[in-house]
Scaffold this motif. Structure first.
Motif, PDB file in Angstrom:
ATOM      1  N   SER A  33      -7.999   0.959   8.038  1.00 49.56           N
ATOM      2  CA  SER A  33      -7.996   1.841   6.875  1.00 49.56           C
ATOM      3  C   SER A  33      -6.656   1.843   6.158  1.00 49.56           C
ATOM      4  O   SER A  33      -6.571   2.276   5.013  1.00 49.56           O
ATOM      5  N   ASN A  34      -5.598   1.360   6.812  1.00 48.44           N
ATOM      6  CA  ASN A  34      -4.274   1.304   6.198  1.00 48.44           C
ATOM      7  C   ASN A  34      -3.631  -0.062   6.449  1.00 48.44           C
ATOM      8  O   ASN A  34      -2.522  -0.153   6.961  1.00 48.44           O
ATOM      9  N   ILE A  35      -4.338  -1.106   6.074  1.00 47.32           N
ATOM     10  CA  ILE A  35      -3.852  -2.458   6.333  1.00 47.32           C
ATOM     11  C   ILE A  35      -2.613  -2.785   5.490  1.00 47.32           C
ATOM     12  O   ILE A  35      -1.732  -3.512   5.920  1.00 47.32           O
ATOM     13  N   SER A  36      -2.515  -2.189   4.315  1.00 45.65           N
ATOM     14  CA  SER A  36      -1.337  -2.441   3.483  1.00 45.65           C
ATOM     15  C   SER A  36      -0.092  -1.818   4.103  1.00 45.65           C
ATOM     16  O   SER A  36       1.006  -2.366   3.984  1.00 45.65           O
ATOM     17  N   GLY A  37      -0.257  -0.674   4.758  1.00 43.07           N
ATOM     18  CA  GLY A  37       0.872  -0.054   5.454  1.00 43.07           C
ATOM     19  C   GLY A  37       1.336  -0.908   6.622  1.00 43.07           C
ATOM     20  O   GLY A  37       2.536  -1.036   6.875  1.00 43.07           O
ATOM     21  N   LEU A  38       0.399  -1.506   7.343  1.00 40.59           N
ATOM     22  CA  LEU A  38       0.750  -2.412   8.440  1.00 40.59           C
ATOM     23  C   LEU A  38       1.476  -3.635   7.900  1.00 40.59           C
ATOM     24  O   LEU A  38       2.482  -4.073   8.465  1.00 40.59           O
ATOM     25  N   ALA A  39       0.996  -4.177   6.784  1.00 42.13           N
ATOM     26  CA  ALA A  39       1.647  -5.342   6.179  1.00 42.13           C
ATOM     27  C   ALA A  39       3.050  -4.987   5.709  1.00 42.13           C
ATOM     28  O   ALA A  39       3.984  -5.788   5.858  1.00 42.13           O
ATOM     29  N   ALA A  40       3.234  -3.799   5.147  1.00 46.88           N
ATOM     30  CA  ALA A  40       4.562  -3.377   4.698  1.00 46.88           C
ATOM     31  C   ALA A  40       5.512  -3.208   5.883  1.00 46.88           C
ATOM     32  O   ALA A  40       6.683  -3.593   5.809  1.00 46.88           O
ATOM     33  N   THR A  41       5.011  -2.661   6.983  1.00 48.44           N
ATOM     34  CA  THR A  41       5.838  -2.514   8.176  1.00 48.44           C
ATOM     35  C   THR A  41       6.256  -3.871   8.720  1.00 48.44           C
ATOM     36  O   THR A  41       7.416  -4.071   9.117  1.00 48.44           O
ATOM     37  N   LEU A  42       5.327  -4.804   8.734  1.00 53.04           N
ATOM     38  CA  LEU A  42       5.655  -6.147   9.214  1.00 53.04           C
ATOM     39  C   LEU A  42       6.655  -6.841   8.293  1.00 53.04           C
ATOM     40  O   LEU A  42       7.529  -7.575   8.755  1.00 53.04           O
ATOM     41  N   THR A  43       6.532  -6.615   6.990  1.00 55.05           N
ATOM     42  CA  THR A  43       7.477  -7.196   6.033  1.00 55.05           C
ATOM     43  C   THR A  43       8.878  -6.647   6.248  1.00 55.05           C
ATOM     44  O   THR A  43       9.859  -7.390   6.224  1.00 55.05           O
ATOM     45  N   LEU A  44       8.973  -5.340   6.486  1.00 52.62           N
ATOM     46  CA  LEU A  44      10.284  -4.726   6.731  1.00 52.62           C
ATOM     47  C   LEU A  44      10.933  -5.247   8.009  1.00 52.62           C
ATOM     48  O   LEU A  44      12.156  -5.279   8.118  1.00 52.62           O
ATOM     49  N   ASP A  51       1.100 -10.263   5.069  1.00 53.96           N
ATOM     50  CA  ASP A  51      -0.261  -9.908   4.667  1.00 53.96           C
ATOM     51  C   ASP A  51      -1.295 -10.657   5.498  1.00 53.96           C
ATOM     52  O   ASP A  51      -2.286 -10.079   5.948  1.00 53.96           O
ATOM     53  N   VAL A  52      -1.057 -11.933   5.704  1.00 53.29           N
ATOM     54  CA  VAL A  52      -1.989 -12.752   6.483  1.00 53.29           C
ATOM     55  C   VAL A  52      -1.985 -12.307   7.941  1.00 53.29           C
ATOM     56  O   VAL A  52      -3.041 -12.178   8.572  1.00 53.29           O
ATOM     57  N   VAL A  53      -0.796 -12.056   8.474  1.00 55.06           N
ATOM     58  CA  VAL A  53      -0.687 -11.624   9.866  1.00 55.06           C
ATOM     59  C   VAL A  53      -1.358 -10.270  10.060  1.00 55.06           C
ATOM     60  O   VAL A  53      -2.084 -10.060  11.050  1.00 55.06           O
ATOM     61  N   ALA A  54      -1.164  -9.348   9.131  1.00 50.63           N
ATOM     62  CA  ALA A  54      -1.789  -8.027   9.232  1.00 50.63           C
ATOM     63  C   ALA A  54      -3.309  -8.139   9.200  1.00 50.63           C
ATOM     64  O   ALA A  54      -4.007  -7.462   9.964  1.00 50.63           O
ATOM     65  N   THR A  55      -3.822  -9.004   8.351  1.00 48.07           N
ATOM     66  CA  THR A  55      -5.270  -9.212   8.283  1.00 48.07           C
ATOM     67  C   THR A  55      -5.802  -9.781   9.588  1.00 48.07           C
ATOM     68  O   THR A  55      -6.832  -9.330  10.104  1.00 48.07           O
ATOM     69  N   MET A  56      -5.112 -10.751  10.139  1.00 54.55           N
ATOM     70  CA  MET A  56      -5.543 -11.350  11.402  1.00 54.55           C
ATOM     71  C   MET A  56      -5.479 -10.350  12.556  1.00 54.55           C
ATOM     72  O   MET A  56      -6.358 -10.330  13.417  1.00 54.55           O
ATOM     73  N   VAL A  57      -4.447  -9.512  12.565  1.00 53.93           N
ATOM     74  CA  VAL A  57      -4.316  -8.495  13.615  1.00 53.93           C
ATOM     75  C   VAL A  57      -5.462  -7.499  13.541  1.00 53.93           C
ATOM     76  O   VAL A  57      -6.069  -7.161  14.560  1.00 53.93           O
ATOM     77  N   VAL A  58      -5.773  -7.049  12.345  1.00 49.06           N
ATOM     78  CA  VAL A  58      -6.857  -6.079  12.189  1.00 49.06           C
ATOM     79  C   VAL A  58      -8.193  -6.704  12.575  1.00 49.06           C
ATOM     80  O   VAL A  58      -9.009  -6.075  13.263  1.00 49.06           O
ATOM     81  N   LEU A  59      -8.438  -7.940  12.177  1.00 50.93           N
ATOM     82  CA  LEU A  59      -9.683  -8.608  12.558  1.00 50.93           C
ATOM     83  C   LEU A  59      -9.794  -8.751  14.069  1.00 50.93           C
ATOM     84  O   LEU A  59     -10.858  -8.522  14.653  1.00 50.93           O
TER      85      LEU A  59
END
Length: 68
Positions: A33-44, A51-59
């Motif tokens: 539900s908050n995949i963009s927040g996960l992607a932002a955390t990974l970017t920081l 973005d790709v890593v966050a998508t793969m993690v959620v999947l």
């Protein structure tokens, strides 16, 4: 004579798998539900292609428990 006992063991194993999946699935739904927040955390944290890593993690977190 031991045929009925095997069914009980299989039922216990199924119950254990469902309980294990139940432990991981709520966290996965929260991240989905908050995949963009996960992607932002990974970017920081300096993760390339966050973005790709966050998508793969959620999947993996959503379909992993469902595969049990």
């Amino acid at each position: 004579m031991g045929e009925g006992r095997g069914a009980g063991v299989n039922g216990i194993l199924l119950l254990n798998r469902l309980l294990l999946a139940g432990c991981f699935l709520p966290v996965a739904i929260g991240r989905a539900s908050n995949i963009s927040g996960l992607a932002a955390t990974l970017t920081l944290k300096g993760m390339p292609y966050a973005d790709v890593v966050a998508t793969m993690v959620v999947l993996a977190e959503v379909f992993g428990p469902l595969a049990l």
